[in-house]
Design a protein around this motif. Structure first.
Motif, PDB file in Angstrom:
ATOM      1  N   ASP A  20       6.664 -50.438  -4.124  1.00 32.25           N
ATOM      2  CA  ASP A  20       7.457 -49.317  -4.638  1.00 32.25           C
ATOM      3  C   ASP A  20       8.353 -48.717  -3.568  1.00 32.25           C
ATOM      4  OD1 ASP A  20       6.193 -49.398  -7.153  1.00 32.25           O
ATOM      5  OD2 ASP A  20       4.440 -48.414  -6.276  1.00 32.25           O
ATOM      6  N   ALA A  25      11.138 -49.315  -0.784  1.00 30.57           N
ATOM      7  CA  ALA A  25      12.112 -50.338  -0.426  1.00 30.57           C
ATOM      8  C   ALA A  25      13.042 -49.828   0.654  1.00 30.57           C
ATOM      9  CB  ALA A  25      12.929 -50.718  -1.659  1.00 30.57           C
ATOM     10  N   ILE A  81      13.099 -49.615   3.780  1.00 32.19           N
ATOM     11  CA  ILE A  81      12.713 -49.100   5.092  1.00 32.19           C
ATOM     12  C   ILE A  81      11.682 -50.057   5.671  1.00 32.19           C
ATOM     13  CG2 ILE A  81      13.317 -46.653   5.039  1.00 32.19           C
ATOM     14  CD1 ILE A  81      10.759 -46.036   3.639  1.00 32.19           C
ATOM     15  N   PRO A 106      14.842 -35.524   4.826  1.00 31.30           N
ATOM     16  CA  PRO A 106      14.191 -35.372   3.529  1.00 31.30           C
ATOM     17  C   PRO A 106      14.669 -36.433   2.536  1.00 31.30           C
ATOM     18  CG  PRO A 106      15.266 -33.320   4.191  1.00 31.30           C
ATOM     19  CD  PRO A 106      15.603 -34.340   5.211  1.00 31.30           C
ATOM     20  N   GLY A 107      13.764 -36.895   1.706  1.00 34.97           N
ATOM     21  CA  GLY A 107      14.141 -37.816   0.647  1.00 34.97           C
ATOM     22  C   GLY A 107      14.192 -39.268   1.040  1.00 34.97           C
ATOM     23  N   THR A 108      13.798 -39.576   2.274  1.00 34.52           N
ATOM     24  CA  THR A 108      13.874 -40.959   2.692  1.00 34.52           C
ATOM     25  C   THR A 108      12.614 -41.751   2.344  1.00 34.52           C
ATOM     26  OG1 THR A 108      13.255 -40.154   4.871  1.00 34.52           O
ATOM     27  CG2 THR A 108      15.553 -40.743   4.532  1.00 34.52           C
ATOM     28  N   GLY A 109      11.625 -41.070   1.763  1.00 42.15           N
ATOM     29  CA  GLY A 109      10.453 -41.807   1.303  1.00 42.15           C
ATOM     30  C   GLY A 109       9.220 -41.668   2.182  1.00 42.15           C
ATOM     31  N   LYS A 110       9.121 -40.582   2.940  1.00 44.05           N
ATOM     32  CA  LYS A 110       7.962 -40.410   3.811  1.00 44.05           C
ATOM     33  C   LYS A 110       6.686 -40.202   3.004  1.00 44.05           C
ATOM     34  CE  LYS A 110       9.986 -37.006   5.970  1.00 44.05           C
ATOM     35  NZ  LYS A 110      11.272 -37.095   5.253  1.00 44.05           N
ATOM     36  N   THR A 111       6.763 -39.291   2.032  1.00 45.11           N
ATOM     37  CA  THR A 111       5.588 -39.042   1.198  1.00 45.11           C
ATOM     38  C   THR A 111       5.198 -40.312   0.441  1.00 45.11           C
ATOM     39  OG1 THR A 111       6.438 -36.809   0.890  1.00 45.11           O
ATOM     40  CG2 THR A 111       4.653 -37.488  -0.545  1.00 45.11           C
ATOM     41  N   LEU A 112       6.219 -40.973  -0.073  1.00 48.43           N
ATOM     42  CA  LEU A 112       5.989 -42.195  -0.826  1.00 48.43           C
ATOM     43  C   LEU A 112       5.283 -43.244   0.033  1.00 48.43           C
ATOM     44  CD1 LEU A 112       6.861 -43.365  -3.643  1.00 48.43           C
ATOM     45  CD2 LEU A 112       8.738 -44.463  -2.423  1.00 48.43           C
ATOM     46  N   HIS A 146      14.289 -48.916  -8.433  1.00 40.12           N
ATOM     47  CA  HIS A 146      14.395 -47.845  -9.420  1.00 40.12           C
ATOM     48  C   HIS A 146      15.112 -48.259 -10.697  1.00 40.12           C
ATOM     49  CE1 HIS A 146      12.487 -44.602  -7.246  1.00 40.12           C
ATOM     50  NE2 HIS A 146      12.992 -45.119  -6.160  1.00 40.12           N
ATOM     51  N   GLY A 193      16.734 -42.536  -0.365  1.00 37.38           N
ATOM     52  CA  GLY A 193      16.005 -43.119  -1.491  1.00 37.38           C
ATOM     53  C   GLY A 193      15.909 -42.134  -2.643  1.00 37.38           C
ATOM     54  N   ALA A 194      15.651 -40.871  -2.302  1.00 39.74           N
ATOM     55  CA  ALA A 194      15.519 -39.862  -3.358  1.00 39.74           C
ATOM     56  C   ALA A 194      16.854 -39.678  -4.079  1.00 39.74           C
ATOM     57  CB  ALA A 194      15.048 -38.548  -2.758  1.00 39.74           C
TER      58      ALA A 194
HETATM   59  P1  ADP Z   1      10.330 -37.506   1.679  1.00 39.69           P
HETATM   60  O1  ADP Z   1       8.869 -37.280   1.655  1.00 39.69           O
HETATM   61  O2  ADP Z   1      10.785 -38.352   2.823  1.00 39.69           O
HETATM   62  O3  ADP Z   1      11.133 -36.254   1.569  1.00 39.69           O
HETATM   63  P2  ADP Z   1       9.786 -38.706  -0.828  1.00 39.69           P
HETATM   64  O4  ADP Z   1       8.808 -39.732  -0.434  1.00 39.69           O
HETATM   65  O5  ADP Z   1       9.231 -37.457  -1.390  1.00 39.69           O
HETATM   66  O6  ADP Z   1      10.729 -38.354   0.384  1.00 39.69           O
HETATM   67  O7  ADP Z   1      10.832 -39.359  -1.813  1.00 39.69           O
HETATM   68  C1  ADP Z   1      11.136 -38.783  -3.045  1.00 39.69           C
HETATM   69  C2  ADP Z   1      11.365 -39.849  -4.079  1.00 39.69           C
HETATM   70  O8  ADP Z   1      12.515 -40.620  -3.776  1.00 39.69           O
HETATM   71  C3  ADP Z   1      10.243 -40.848  -4.181  1.00 39.69           C
HETATM   72  O9  ADP Z   1       9.270 -40.414  -5.055  1.00 39.69           O
HETATM   73  C4  ADP Z   1      10.949 -42.095  -4.671  1.00 39.69           C
HETATM   74  O10 ADP Z   1      11.092 -42.066  -6.053  1.00 39.69           O
HETATM   75  C5  ADP Z   1      12.309 -41.990  -4.068  1.00 39.69           C
HETATM   76  N1  ADP Z   1      12.387 -42.748  -2.809  1.00 39.69           N
HETATM   77  C6  ADP Z   1      12.612 -42.228  -1.587  1.00 39.69           C
HETATM   78  N2  ADP Z   1      12.650 -43.195  -0.662  1.00 39.69           N
HETATM   79  C7  ADP Z   1      12.425 -44.360  -1.301  1.00 39.69           C
HETATM   80  C8  ADP Z   1      12.331 -45.720  -0.887  1.00 39.69           C
HETATM   81  N3  ADP Z   1      12.481 -46.067   0.392  1.00 39.69           N
HETATM   82  N4  ADP Z   1      12.083 -46.654  -1.831  1.00 39.69           N
HETATM   83  C9  ADP Z   1      11.933 -46.303  -3.112  1.00 39.69           C
HETATM   84  N5  ADP Z   1      12.004 -45.058  -3.567  1.00 39.69           N
HETATM   85  C10 ADP Z   1      12.256 -44.071  -2.689  1.00 39.69           C
END
Ligand code: ADP
Ligand code: MG
Ligand code: ZN
Length: 613
Positions: A159, A161, A163, A200-206, A340, A364-365
């Motif tokens: 899920d 991608a 990075i 923010p939004g680069t997928g760290k939490t994910l 996505h 990513g976000a």
């Molecule tokens: P962060 O924690 O870095 O702010 P998130 O992990 O919360 O970012 O990302 C928010 C959403 O954006 C994720 O739930 C996902 O749907 C999408 N997203 C972000 N980065 C990616 C990625 N590298 N690959 C796929 N989806 C991503």
């Protein structure tokens, strides 16, 4: 207080309530109650058998102790005005009852009151006793701890991608969690903390969730900002609580989002306001040092401000591994778009590669948001497939907020905005070293009256390197809007609409002089210390490390750069006034003009690139 105690307490409370209710209800009929007819009652009264009577407030009932003293007697009374006289004549003591006095609920309440009070007191006593020394009297921290636990995150590396490097580094962590024994056997110490660094939004939490998902372990998460509360000590107790839970669920992942909220450098507070944060941070460090060896707890923290973190957090044995999670490049964006687009129906004209090209700088976000917006638009338009139109509209929406189509614009205002945007666009198009114009629109969006989009070059975005001529052009483009207003409508008519543009110009010029060494007069020196203090946003705090004299030269150099950009822009616009007029006409007419239409216009007018000043 731990759970067992709380549950026991609740059970006791429940039992007591039931008993109290039961006694209250059965209490009532326990005294034998006889009922007499009215005539008998009068007889008994007249024969002096009754000494005392209680009348109900509505005078329909009388009660008294039966003459033989064995129970109560109840009499239903007719409305007899003479009754009171009869009673007084026979020296009967009369009491009139207040209505509710004898109701069941009063009894229930009075029976319950004391046990409940006792229980409440007991509760607090137990609470304090069981939570041990050092805990807060009322335990604010625990009652509200917002630790979230997901036994299975259902997220996998599939899920995530775009990075790849970060994924690779975290694959190792999955390995640690899965095969802890193997590492322990040869005496390897499993890392305790991994710091994910990125915007923010680069997928760290994910990514953190994916690690837990891949390893099949529970995922605990809390945000750094939730540690920091008003009461001193609450944050620390939350940290303790978090680790308590983690330990009893190991192996697991503990995810701390926005760790910079707690992890900022200590001892840098203005005044004494930082006690709470420091205590929380200290507690976090203590906990991290506390679990020895391979307990199977791996802490993943995320931040976009690694520069403000306390050095103690980054020491070996704590967050000693740092993984950078950056904005995706073209290939990465394509991958993310693929992830996505699963489950969405696209028309044939939708080309993910084209979308990836159009979206440099998107995270990513942003991309996931973009495809979702497109799907929503398609649904609103009653389509069965998402077409490229929806995608394009969605890109604009994500970039600049939704259009405000319903806002009524006067003709005057419309033409003002049209000239303003045409000014930006024309200068952008005619400067040799600048990003190509993507689209021009005079439909208001977000806070902007109109917008001109440029496609930033991938290379520049990635390297972060901008040439001097690019920056000069950027200033000219930003000034173009205001200039067009001036040229067409005169100095008196210019509006405040350019304030953002002007700010941008001032910022670029100042940076060129003080940071990039691009001023001839001052030469290649960086002026002003940029480290700044951790508690003031770094960007505002640039410390002055130069003299008054230098400050004055900086100001005059900034001025000179802006003036230069201004006169270049003015020249371009006056030389191409006819194109400016046509472009503005097109905008007033169609509201949006895209790259191809602009290109057509320039070619048909045989426009020439401006020379580099
Ligand atoms: P962060 O924690 O870095 O702010 P998130 O992990 O919360 O970012 O990302 C928010 C959403 O954006 C994720 O739930 C996902 O749907 C999408 N997203 C972000 N980065 C990616 C990625 N590298 N690959 C796929 N989806 C991503
Ligand atoms: Mg996040
Ligand atoms: Zn503008």
């Amino acid at each position: 207080m731990n759970k067992r105690w709380r549950n026991a307490g609740l059970y006791v409370l429940l039992v007591v309530v039931v008993i109290a209710l039961a006694t209250a209800f059965f209490d009532q009929p326990r005294q034998e109650t006889q009922s007499w007819r009215y005539s008998r009652f009068i007889d008994e009264v007249q024969s002096g058998q009754v000494e005392k009577v209680t009348l109900s407030s509505d005078r329909t009932q009388a009660q008294f102790t039966s003459p033989d003293g064995t129970g109560r007697v109840m009499v239903n009374l007719p409305s007899d005005p003479g009754l009171v006289d009869i009673l007084t004549d026979n020296n009967v003591d009369i009491t009139v009852q207040r209505q509710t006095d004898d109701s069941v609920w009063v009894r229930v309440f009075s029976t319950l009151l004391i046990p409940v009070l006792l229980l409440v007191v007991l509760f607090f006593v137990l609470r304090r006793a069981s939570s041990g020394p050092g805990s807060q009297a009322m335990n604010f921290g625990k009652s509200k701890a917002r630790v979230q636990m997901e036994p299975q995150t259902q997220v996998t590396f599939g899920d995530v991608a775009g990075i790849e490097q970060a994924k690779l580094e975290l694959a190792e962590v999955v390995d640690f969690l899965k095969n802890a024994d193997r590492f322990t056997a040869i005496g390897a110490k499993i890392p305790k903390g991994v710091l994910l660094v990125g915007p923010p939004g680069t997928g760290k939490t994910l990514l953190a969730k994916a690690v837990a998902g891949e390893a099949g372990v529970p995922f605990f998460s809390i945000s750094g900002s939730e540690f920091v509360e008003m009461f001193v000590g609450v944050g620390a107790s939350r940290v303790r609580d978090l680790f308590e839970q983690a330990k009893s669920n190991a192996p697991c992942i503990v995810f701390i989002d926005e760790i910079d909220a707690v992890g900022r450098q200590r001892g840098a507070g203005l005044g004494g306001g930082n006690d709470e944060r420091e205590q929380t941070l200290n507690q976090l460090l203590t906990e991290m040092d506390g679990f020895e060896g391979n307990t199977g707890i791996i802490i993943i923290a995320a931040t976009n401000r690694p520069d403000v973190l306390d050095a103690a957090l980054l020491r070996p044995g704590r967050f000693d591994r740092q993984v950078v999670v950056d904005r995706p490049d073209y290939a990465g964006r394509l991958e993310i778009l693929r992830v996505h687009s699963r489950g969405k129906t696209f028309a044939k004209d939708v080309d993910l590669e084209k979308i990836a090209r159009r979206t440099p700088g998107f995270t990513g976000a942003d991309l996931s948001n973009l495809l979702n917006e497109a799907a929503i638009l398609a649904a609103r338009r009653n389509l069965t497939e998402i077409s490229m139109d929806e995608v394009n509209d969605a890109i604009d929406r994500v970039l600049a907020g939704p259009e405000k189509k319903d806002r009524v614009m006067s003709e005057k205002r419309k033409s003002l905005v049209a000239y303003h945007e045409a000014g930006h666009a024309l200068i952008g198009a005619l400067m040799p070293d600048y990003d190509p114009v993507q689209k021009i629109s005079i439909i208001p969006r977000g806070r902007a009256g109109g917008l001109t989009w440029f496609t930033p070059s991938e290379e520049r975005l990635e390297s972060g390197l901008y040439s001097r001529s690019y920056l000069q052009n950027q200033m000219a483009v930003a000034l173009g809007g205001r200039l067009a207003e001036e040229i067409i409508f005169g100095d008196e008519e210019v509006t405040t609409g350019a304030s953002n543009d002007l700010q941008q110009v001032a910022r670029v010029a100042r940076q060129m002089v003080t940071r990039f060494g691009m001023s001839d007069k001052l030469g290649p020196v960086a002026l002003g210390r940029q480290q700044g203090n951790p508690f003031l946003g770094r960007d505002i705090a640039s410390e002055r490390d130069f003299s008054e004299q230098t400050a004055a030269s900086i100001d005059s150099e900034v001025r000179a750069l802006v003036d230069q950009a201004y006169s270049r822009a003015k020249q371009v616009l006056t030389n191409n006034r006819h194109i400016l007029d046509q472009l503005a006409e097109m905008l007033i007419d169609k509201e949006t003009v895209d790259a191809e239409e602009l290109q057509q216009l320039l070619i048909s007018n045989d426009a020439r690139m401006a020379s580099i000043a």
